[in-house]
Design an enzyme around this catalytic site. Structure first.
Site, PDB file in Angstrom:
ATOM      1  N   ASP A   6       0.871  -1.185   0.000  1.00 35.39           N
ATOM      2  CA  ASP A   6       0.000   0.000   0.000  1.00 35.39           C
ATOM      3  C   ASP A   6       0.898   1.222   0.000  1.00 35.39           C
ATOM      4  O   ASP A   6       2.135   1.102  -0.048  1.00 35.39           O
ATOM      5  CB  ASP A   6      -0.968   0.000   1.213  1.00 35.39           C
ATOM      6  CG  ASP A   6      -2.278   0.726   0.895  1.00 35.39           C
ATOM      7  OD1 ASP A   6      -2.227   1.952   0.657  1.00 35.39           O
ATOM      8  OD2 ASP A   6      -3.338   0.088   0.861  1.00 35.39           O
TER       9      ASP A   6
ATOM     10  N   HIS B  68     -12.244   0.007  -8.782  1.00 39.27           N
ATOM     11  CA  HIS B  68     -13.413   0.894  -8.748  1.00 39.27           C
ATOM     12  C   HIS B  68     -13.062   2.323  -8.310  1.00 39.27           C
ATOM     13  O   HIS B  68     -13.847   3.236  -8.496  1.00 39.27           O
ATOM     14  CB  HIS B  68     -14.548   0.290  -7.896  1.00 39.27           C
ATOM     15  CG  HIS B  68     -14.363   0.361  -6.408  1.00 39.27           C
ATOM     16  ND1 HIS B  68     -15.383   0.114  -5.524  1.00 39.27           N
ATOM     17  CD2 HIS B  68     -13.278   0.655  -5.635  1.00 39.27           C
ATOM     18  CE1 HIS B  68     -14.946   0.248  -4.290  1.00 39.27           C
ATOM     19  NE2 HIS B  68     -13.687   0.571  -4.321  1.00 39.27           N
TER      20      HIS B  68
HETATM   21  C1  LIG Z   1     -10.773   1.305  -1.302  1.00 37.95           C
HETATM   22  S1  LIG Z   1      -9.305   0.961  -0.461  1.00 37.95           S
HETATM   23  C2  LIG Z   1      -9.284  -0.814  -0.561  1.00 37.95           C
HETATM   24  C3  LIG Z   1      -8.409  -1.431   0.476  1.00 37.95           C
HETATM   25  C4  LIG Z   1      -8.451  -2.984   0.480  1.00 37.95           C
HETATM   26  N1  LIG Z   1      -7.960  -3.555  -0.743  1.00 37.95           N
HETATM   27  C5  LIG Z   1      -9.857  -3.469   0.788  1.00 37.95           C
HETATM   28  O1  LIG Z   1     -10.511  -4.044  -0.064  1.00 37.95           O
HETATM   29  O2  LIG Z   1     -10.292  -3.259   1.933  1.00 37.95           O
HETATM   30  C6  LIG Z   1      -8.078   1.438  -1.627  1.00 37.95           C
HETATM   31  C7  LIG Z   1      -6.642   1.256  -1.157  1.00 37.95           C
HETATM   32  O3  LIG Z   1      -5.764   1.653  -2.202  1.00 37.95           O
HETATM   33  C8  LIG Z   1      -4.645   2.307  -1.601  1.00 37.95           C
HETATM   34  N2  LIG Z   1      -3.964   3.134  -2.604  1.00 37.95           N
HETATM   35  C9  LIG Z   1      -4.387   4.301  -3.166  1.00 37.95           C
HETATM   36  N3  LIG Z   1      -3.497   4.757  -4.050  1.00 37.95           N
HETATM   37  C10 LIG Z   1      -2.456   3.883  -4.045  1.00 37.95           C
HETATM   38  C11 LIG Z   1      -1.246   3.791  -4.771  1.00 37.95           C
HETATM   39  N4  LIG Z   1      -0.908   4.709  -5.688  1.00 37.95           N
HETATM   40  N5  LIG Z   1      -0.437   2.731  -4.549  1.00 37.95           N
HETATM   41  C12 LIG Z   1      -0.777   1.783  -3.625  1.00 37.95           C
HETATM   42  N6  LIG Z   1      -1.922   1.807  -2.905  1.00 37.95           N
HETATM   43  C13 LIG Z   1      -2.763   2.837  -3.128  1.00 37.95           C
HETATM   44  C14 LIG Z   1      -5.290   3.104  -0.490  1.00 37.95           C
HETATM   45  O4  LIG Z   1      -4.347   3.540   0.463  1.00 37.95           O
HETATM   46  C15 LIG Z   1      -6.299   2.105   0.050  1.00 37.95           C
HETATM   47  O5  LIG Z   1      -5.748   1.277   1.041  1.00 37.95           O
END
Ligand SMILES: C[S@@+](CC[C@H](N)C(=O)[O-])C[C@H]1O[C@@H](n2cnc3c(N)ncnc32)[C@H](O)[C@@H]1O
Length: 443
Positions: free
Chosen positions: A294, A336
């Site tokens: 992450d 999404h």
């Molecule tokens: C909607 S959450 C989903 C988290 C997890 N996969 C779940 O289903 O509970 C989106 C995740 O993407 C991460 N994220 C956003 N931009 C990112 C990036 N550029 N690289 C890695 N992670 C990222 C956020 O920090 C967050 O934890």
């Protein structure tokens, strides 16, 4: 007997329902079951009758009773009454937040009945204010009113004492509602087109910023903590993902257990690693190495009690995937959050690390049905659009996305309420995937 058959049987008995095509009497009922309204309304009497003999214990029986009950309510309520209720629903989330901040749900969990004056005393609030907040909560069934100014707990008030669910109230109240606050203005200014730029979408328009929601969170620890906590319990009313989908067989099929030391799953954008923990917990064999990636700001705040058995690594999913040849790359509720071009970039950055004949990408998100969907799913799509310029996708949009990345959908597994798992492989692996484990972590 199926739901359709029961409705039809009741309709026949009452002779109250006529369907558009007399030669295919099932038509209206099967349209209803597929999420489309029948050409002619199913009568109230037949709906009520159809509920009577259904199994109140099985989950399928409960779902079908609930659907019919909702249709009964829709037929009974007047349009003006319903319209007023819809318009006035603006008060729900802020009221839930205030009640939670005053500690009402926790008080009710301890005492199971409590008076307005006791709440006011414990929260250092004005009793008349408490009464007005509780009135809304009673009207939506979050608490009960047992006698004048005396309230009781419900399963819902208990639900909001769970930290991840409480965090959900904060995320919607403090973040999602702000993002949606100028949506109609934004939509008109953009000629009612889907937003495609993550830095100039409805969120940025409303908050007067050019930061993405995720970058905005990275400098706001309080909001970020709520967001990440909400994700750990998001949709926890449903079975855990390894139970909704045959995760173990999708991931382990054909891999001998002697290869337990290779990287089994990389959870890309995996937050606090909660989905990997669930996978390890439900797995009947040693899960192998599990890697959670992450943003740096998220990895730095992973609670130590959640970290057991998982390797946490900061990684930006817009850069090339460093873990080469893992069995599965999990993208749960990631695509999404992004419009097509950026979701494509995430997939392509994983594709280069995939081992032909072995690696898979598991995309878990809603696969939006084309008929009627529950309000929660339709609204989640609006939250994705306003917050991230993202989208909940129908099957054909998923196929386009995967195809544009030069990958293939091997199978779409369907779960509850529109949840889907897309098993994605390299184009050449479409028909057969052998097991040729590899393990390397570059960089
Ligand atoms: C909607 S959450 C989903 C988290 C997890 N996969 C779940 O289903 O509970 C989106 C995740 O993407 C991460 N994220 C956003 N931009 C990112 C990036 N550029 N690289 C890695 N992670 C990222 C956020 O920090 C967050 O934890």
């Amino acid at each position: 007997m199926t739901t359709e058959a029961q409705i039809l049987e009741a309709a026949r008995r009452l002779n109250k329902v006529t369907f558009k095509t007399p030669h295919s009497p099932h038509r209206g009922v099967s349209e209803l079951a597929a999420g489309f309204s029948p050409s002619e309304t199913v009568s109230l009497e037949s709906l009520i009758c159809s509920i009577r003999d259904r199994d109140t214990r099985s989950s399928q029986g409960k779902i079908s009773i609930l659907e019919s009950a909702k249709e009964i309510v829709r037929q009974l309520e007047s349009p003006d009454g319903r319209a007023m209720e819809l318009l006035m629903s603006f008060s729900i989330v802020p009221t839930l937040k205030i009640a939670m901040d005053m500690g009402v749900f926790k008080m009710l969990a301890i005492r199971s009945r409590i008076t307005a004056s006791e709440i006011a005393h414990q929260a250092k609030a004005e009793e008349e204010f408490v009464v007005r907040i509780m009135r809304v909560l009673v009207s939506i069934g979050v608490v009960t009113i047992l006698s004048v100014r005396t309230y009781g707990s419900t399963r819902l008030s208990d639900f909001f004492t769970v930290p991840a669910n409480a965090a959900g109230i904060c995320v919607v109240n403090d973040q999602a509602l702000r993002a949606v606050s100028r949506f109609s203005e934004y939509a008109a200014a953009h000629s009612y087109h889907n937003p495609t730029n993550t830095l100039t979408g409805p969120f940025q328009f409303a908050l007067n910023t050019f930061e993405s929601w995720f970058s905005w969170l990275s400098t706001r620890p309080h909001e970020a903590a709520n967001f990440n906590l909400f994700m750990t319990g998001f949709r926890n009313s449903k079975p855990a993902w390894p139970m909704q989908f045959p995760a173990e067989s999708i991931i382990f099929s054909g891999i001998p257990s002697s290869q337990d030391s290779s990287v089994t799953v990389v959870d890309v954008g995996g937050g606090f690693g909660h989905d990997l923990s669930l996978f390890a917990e439900k797995s009947t064999r040693k899960p192998g190495r599990l890697v959670c990636q992450d943003q740096e700001s998220v990895i730095a705040t992973v609670p130590s009690e959640l970290a057991a058995g998982i390797e946490f690594v900061a990684h930006d999913f817009f850069r090339e995937q460093p873990v080469r040849g893992a069995r599965a790359y999990l993208l749960k509720h990631i695509c999404h959050d992004w419009p097509h071009a950026l979701a494509l970039s995430i997939l392509k950055n994983i594709k280069v690390a995939m081992e032909p004949g072995y690696s898979k990408i598991l995309i878990m998100d809603l696969v939006m049905p084309e008929g009627k969907v529950p309000l929660a799913a339709a609204s989640l799509d609006v939250a994705m659009m306003t917050g991230f310029s993202g989208a909940e996708r129908e099957e054909k949009l998923w196929m386009e996305l995967v195809d544009d990345a030069g990958l293939s959908v091997r199978k779409i597994w369907k779960g509850q309420d529109g949840d889907g798992l897309l098993e994605v492989v390299l184009e050449e692996d479409k028909d057969d995937i052998t097991t040729k484990p590899r393990l390397t972590i570059a960089g």
